[in-house]
Write a protein that holds these residues in place. Structure first.
Motif, PDB file in Angstrom:
ATOM      1  N   GLN B 517       1.302  -1.524  -0.036  1.00 44.35           N
ATOM      2  CA  GLN B 517      -0.250  -0.171   0.177  1.00 44.35           C
ATOM      3  C   GLN B 517       0.572   1.085  -0.230  1.00 44.35           C
ATOM      4  O   GLN B 517       1.013   2.034  -0.627  1.00 44.35           O
ATOM      5  N   ALA B 541      -6.196  -4.029   1.951  1.00 43.63           N
ATOM      6  CA  ALA B 541      -5.602  -1.905   1.908  1.00 43.63           C
ATOM      7  C   ALA B 541      -6.116  -2.067   1.235  1.00 43.63           C
ATOM      8  O   ALA B 541      -5.988  -2.438  -0.515  1.00 43.63           O
ATOM      9  N   VAL B 543      -5.363   1.215  -1.724  1.00 42.23           N
ATOM     10  CA  VAL B 543      -4.568   2.837  -2.303  1.00 42.23           C
ATOM     11  C   VAL B 543      -5.843   3.715  -3.169  1.00 42.23           C
ATOM     12  O   VAL B 543      -6.655   3.599  -3.928  1.00 42.23           O
TER      13      VAL B 543
END
Lengths: 409, 599
Positions: B517, B541, B543
């Motif tokens: 990330q 996660a 971005v």
């Protein structure tokens, strides 16, 4: 699902746009160079060679005259540098020559860039009387501390006075250049700047972020500026204010009070129209039956003057490749809120839109372009990341040396 | 045969083996005092720098003893590092005796113990030698006690030497004559010679180092390789003298020397094989060595894709002299074309990589080392998997087995706590713990996958460098292992797949997505990063989408500046790999795939 990419121009479209053109005149001197500026500007000597320079410009216009015999000049832009360092008499000579050399519409837009200082403001009425219709004031901020940080030579109070004198001079339109993301600027500070500019109710506002350009003092020694979060807030807030006060964001950094106050000259660039740039370092984009040509004139005033006075052309000229034309077309037209039509693409690039259909579709799928049968334009999201959108159209061969060629005019 | 002494030197890295060998060679008149190279036995630059000898070599010396007889000493070199313990055992098979060299300051280390046990198992006479007695901090008595205590051999008659000053080396040479037995064997019988080592030489082809166990090997005689049954003409036989080869009419029973027989590939003279006379029938070969198997695997990729062909050729050349090196082509989305290489261990891997870079001028990206797994399929078949992407679908797998090593650690007691915690964390199973006077011996069974990760570094820091470590492969053992996949916006990224223990999968997955990330730049849209086992996402996660570009003023007529700016930005993106619509910078791949420096 985005609409399919239109490829065929509609019947009966008249290619009038091609016949219109704009004239850019570069007046390269400034009292002093601002630390953020990477334009072709030069510190003025004690006495700028005003008449010599004007003579050179007039000579250029005479030389260029045959090329534009069958075309309509619709706008003149006197940019710099600081054009308001030139006297109204000098401007008068330039404009007179333009009228002699080129067929020009009666309602041509004639813009002059001015520094909003006291000395210049006294000349505003003079500029108006010799035919300037539009005055563009490089205000940048109404906060003295920001102005000092930017290296500007005027104060906020002088800027206010200059604006009022511009109004008194009865220009048809006034523009204020305003920057944000300035050294030490807060959200509240940026809001105050914009509010004050809007209070003046100028016909036009250019609103853009301070950028650090290579080769400038700011680039090598960057001042502290608001971070991305603050910048995003400033932009969000500004967009609400512009909307609430009746300003139209017709181009990514240009706002007009109603759609009739757009800048005709700049629209020419953005619609990928033709323009001739004369004066030191000026750029031209011209189309003829052989393709699209670019010219760049000698950058330094002394060299430029020497070349013209020696009866040399004073510029390099080269023809653009297809992919360069395409790129330049998108670089400009995607800045416009109105976008472009398949017809305009065909007229200006000489190519069918099908050439780029795949890329357009990809950008449409990403929600960055709005594609319909008669129009392609950038979405709000696309506006926010315009650089990335335009980068899709970069020519595969990176720009390198410029190869001058003779232009078969 | 009564004047031949075949021996080797067993020593931990840095305990002075090479210096001692030099001194012995010098006293035997093998070389003038300041020879061209200080450390004669280590011929490759790289080896000398590392203080380790990679390939087994030998040197023949003539020593005039106090009794006025001249003895032939064959000093067989042994590598000192755990990765090459199989080469140690080969060297030992050529010897009747071994000098166990222990540093008078540092004392016994795990390496010495392991190698010494090998020598004892093969019936060698061990002569303990305490080196570096010239150092002020030398404690020979303590070290003698340690040898007796930890290794369990008599050491009161250990020789005290300083290889550096030469003190005690004469006594050592006399001890070699007096205590190491002469070679056994039957000179009158038909030839049986053990291939200790084979390597490829650009000029003469394969050179084999032999120990004549029975009979004799005359030059120009016809020989046969027992396993292949192929016959060759013995073009040259001889002995290695310091810095040169010495051709002989024959190699006699008990001798150690070379054979050159126009053999084209090292496979033609396999290490551990038996050389016989072609015209006589020998039915029983000598007992050889277990073939070596790579245990540690890594992908090696040329930085410049143009280098792929020369890389392939370089690996093939290295392979000529390094039977333990294996390689097969591998393609990676991120790194392009390369090879998945198998190594004996981490040091072997490092040496191969360095040789490729130094001798073949290749620039390489090395992925993090992994191990191979044995999978038992539902249909009863057993398959070795060298690459996580080769793992069969979960529903076909009955069990996955991971390689387990037997690790021996010697450490001063004050670091015991930290080391045990480390072994615990690495899923180790304690087999033994024994306190000696100054050191503690630990024995663990550890999954090799945990060891290749960062075990050496962690052990070093946990013990401030005082602990020593030795290991050997034990077995494949079942473990709750799973394949962890990695997805970028729903697309599987093969290069990131790993096999992990179920208990650590969550932590590893979390760690991976978090690291990525930070390394994957914002794109024009949101990018979801997921770690998953099968269909189950275990870590995630995001971005965030690129928020905005700079709103710049229109450049008026000059578009060139804007173009250059955009080109510069694009240039940055060019170095990224496009997965689906996502641009992933090479650093992101490297952060996941590459070994971190110092591992």
């Amino acid at each position: 699902m985005a609409a399919s990419i239109p490829c065929q121009p509609a019947e009966g479209d008249s290619p009038t746009v091609r016949d219109e053109w704009g004239l850019y005149i570069h007046l390269p001197w400034c009292v002093r160079k601002c630390p953020y500026c990477d334009f072709n500007s030069h510190r003025a000597p004690e006495h700028i060679p005003e008449m010599r320079y004007v003579t050179a410009l007039c000579h250029e216009m005479e030389q260029a005259s045959p090329r534009f015999r069958n075309r309509q000049l619709v706008s003149i832009f006197l940019g710099g540098g600081t054009p308001s360092l030139f006297s109204p008499e000098a401007i008068e000579r330039i404009l007179k020559q333009a009228r002699v050399s080129f067929p020009m519409t009666t309602d041509a837009e004639i813009t002059l860039e001015a520094n909003p200082g006291t000395a210049e403001a006294e000349r505003f009425k003079g500029y108006r009387s010799v035919g300037v219709t539009r005055l563009s004031l490089g205000v940048q901020s109404f906060d003295d501390e920001r102005l000092r940080a930017l290296g500007r030579i005027h104060t906020a109070e002088q800027a206010r006075a200059a604006y009022r004198m511009g109004r008194d001079a009865k220009f048809l339109a006034l523009n204020i250049d305003l920057m944000y993301g300035l050294p030490g600027q807060t959200l509240a500070g940026a809001q105050r700047d914009l509010a004050e500019a809007l209070d003046f109710a100028p016909e036009h506002l250019s609103y853009y972020q301070l950028t650090l350009e290579a080769g400038t003092p700011f680039f090598h020694n960057p001042p502290t500026r608001p971070d991305d979060t603050v910048l995003a807030r400033i932009e969000m807030d500004a967009s609400a204010r512009f909307a609430a006060t009746g300003y139209e964001r017709y181009e990514v950094s240009a706002y007009s009070k109603g759609i009739w106050n757009t800048c005709r000259h700049n629209l020419g660039y953005w619609r990928y129209g033709d323009y001739l740039g004369i004066g030191a370092g000026a750029h031209s984009k011209l189309r003829n039956s052989n393709g699209i040509w670019r010219q760049v004139r000698t950058r330094f005033p002394a060299g430029y003057l020497a070349a013209i006075e020696a009866n040399q052309t004073g510029y390099e000229e080269w023809r653009l490749e297809h992919d360069e034309i395409r790129f330049e077309f998108f670089l400009n037209t995607l800045r416009l809120r109105e976008g472009f039509s398949p017809n305009l693409f065909q007229q200006q690039t000489g190519e069918n839109l099908a050439t780029v259909a795949e890329t357009l579709q990809e950008l449409a799928d990403l929600g960055l372009l709005e594609v319909s049968e008669h129009n392609i334009r950038t979405t709000q999201r696309g506006y926010a990341i315009l650089d990335d959108v335009v980068a899709f159209f970069l020519p595969t061969q990176a720009t390198g040396m410029i190869w001058p060629q003779a232009c078969p005019a | 045969m009564e004047t031949i002494r075949n021996f080797c030197i067993l020593a931990h890295v840095d305990h002075g083996k090479s210096t001692l060998a030099d001194r012995i060679i010098e006293l035997c008149g093998g070389l003038p005092k300041r020879s061209m190279m200080d450390q004669v036995l280590d011929s490759m630059d790289l080896e000398r720098e590392r203080g380790i000898t990679i390939k087994a070599q030998s040197v023949a010396l003539d020593y005039r003893a106090d009794n006025q007889h001249v003895y032939r000493f064959n000093l067989i070199d042994t590598p000192g590092h755990v990765d090459f313990s199989y080469e140690v055992s080969r060297s030992l098979a050529a010897c009747e005796g071994a000098l166990l060299v222990v540093d008078a300051v540092q004392g016994v280390e795990a390496q010495s113990v392991a190698n010494c046990y090998q020598a004892i198992e093969q019936g060698l006479e061990i002569i303990p030698v305490i080196n570096k007695i010239d150092l002020p901090s030398a404690e020979p008595d303590r070290v003698i006690a340690e040898i007796e205590d930890i290794i369990g051999i008599e050491a009161h008659h250990a020789l005290l030497v300083s290889a550096k000053t030469g003190a005690g080396v004469h006594d050592l040479l006399e001890a070699i004559v007096g205590r190491i037995p002469q070679p056994s064997g039957h000179p009158e019988q038909s030839l049986r010679a053990l291939i200790i080592d084979s390597w490829f030489d650009n000029y003469v082809g394969v050179v084999s180092l032999l120990r004549i166990k029975d009979g004799r090997l005359p030059s120009r005689s016809k020989v046969q390789i027992f396993s292949t049954k192929r016959t060759y003409l013995a073009d040259h036989v001889g002995i290695f003298r310091p810095l040169k080869m010495d051709d002989r009419d024959s190699l006699e029973c008990g001798e150690v020397g070379y054979l050159i027989a126009a053999i084209k590939e090292v496979e033609g003279a396999p290490v551990g094989d038996t050389v016989t006379q072609a015209d006589r029938t020998v039915t029983v070969p000598l007992s050889g060595f277990e073939p070596v198997r790579p245990r540690v695997f890594a992908g090696l990729f040329p930085v410049e894709s143009d280098d792929y062909q020369s890389f392939r050729e370089a690996l093939a050349k290295l392979r000529l002299n390094d039977a333990a090196l294996s390689f097969e082509p591998e393609t990676s989305v991120a790194l392009g074309f390369g090879f998945r290489c198998g190594f004996l261990g981490l040091l072997h891997m490092e040496i191969v990589q360095e040789r490729l870079e130094r001798e073949y001028h290749l620039e390489l990206i090395t992925t993090a080392p992994t191990v191979n797994y044995e999978t038992l399929l539902k249909n009863g078949a057993v398959r070795l998997v060298n690459n996580p992407t080769e793992l069969p679908p979960l529903h076909e797998i009955e069990e996955i087995r991971e390689p387990i090593i037997q690790a021996k650690i010697l450490t001063p007691p004050e670091y015991l706590g930290g080391i045990m915690a480390l072994c615990q964390e690495k899923r180790g199973r304690q087999v033994l713990m024994h306190y000696y006077a100054r050191q503690v011996a630990l024995e663990y069974e550890l999954p090799l996958s945990e060891v290749v990760l960062d075990f050496f570094d962690r052990l070093k820091s946990a013990s401030r460098g005082y602990a020593s470590f030795d290991y050997r492969f034990l077995c494949f053992r079942e473990a709750p292992l799973v394949r962890m996949d990695f997805l970028v916006n729903g697309d599987l990224v093969d290069a990131f797949a790993t096999i992990v223990h179920r208990d650590v999968a969550y932590t590893r997955g979390r760690d991976l997505v978090d690291r990525l990330q930070k390394l994957i730049p914002r794109q024009m849209f949101e990018v979801a990063l997921q770690a998953a086992i099968g269909n189950q996402v275990i870590a995630r996660a995001t971005v965030k989408a690129l928020r905005k570009n700079v709103i710049a003023k229109c450049y008026g007529g000059d578009v060139s500046r804007k173009r250059k700016l955009l080109e510069k930005q694009k240039e940055g993106k060019k170095r990224m790999k496009r997965l689906g619509k996502v641009d992933i910078p090479q650093e992101a791949f490297l952060a996941v795939l590459q070994r971190s420096p110092g591992e």
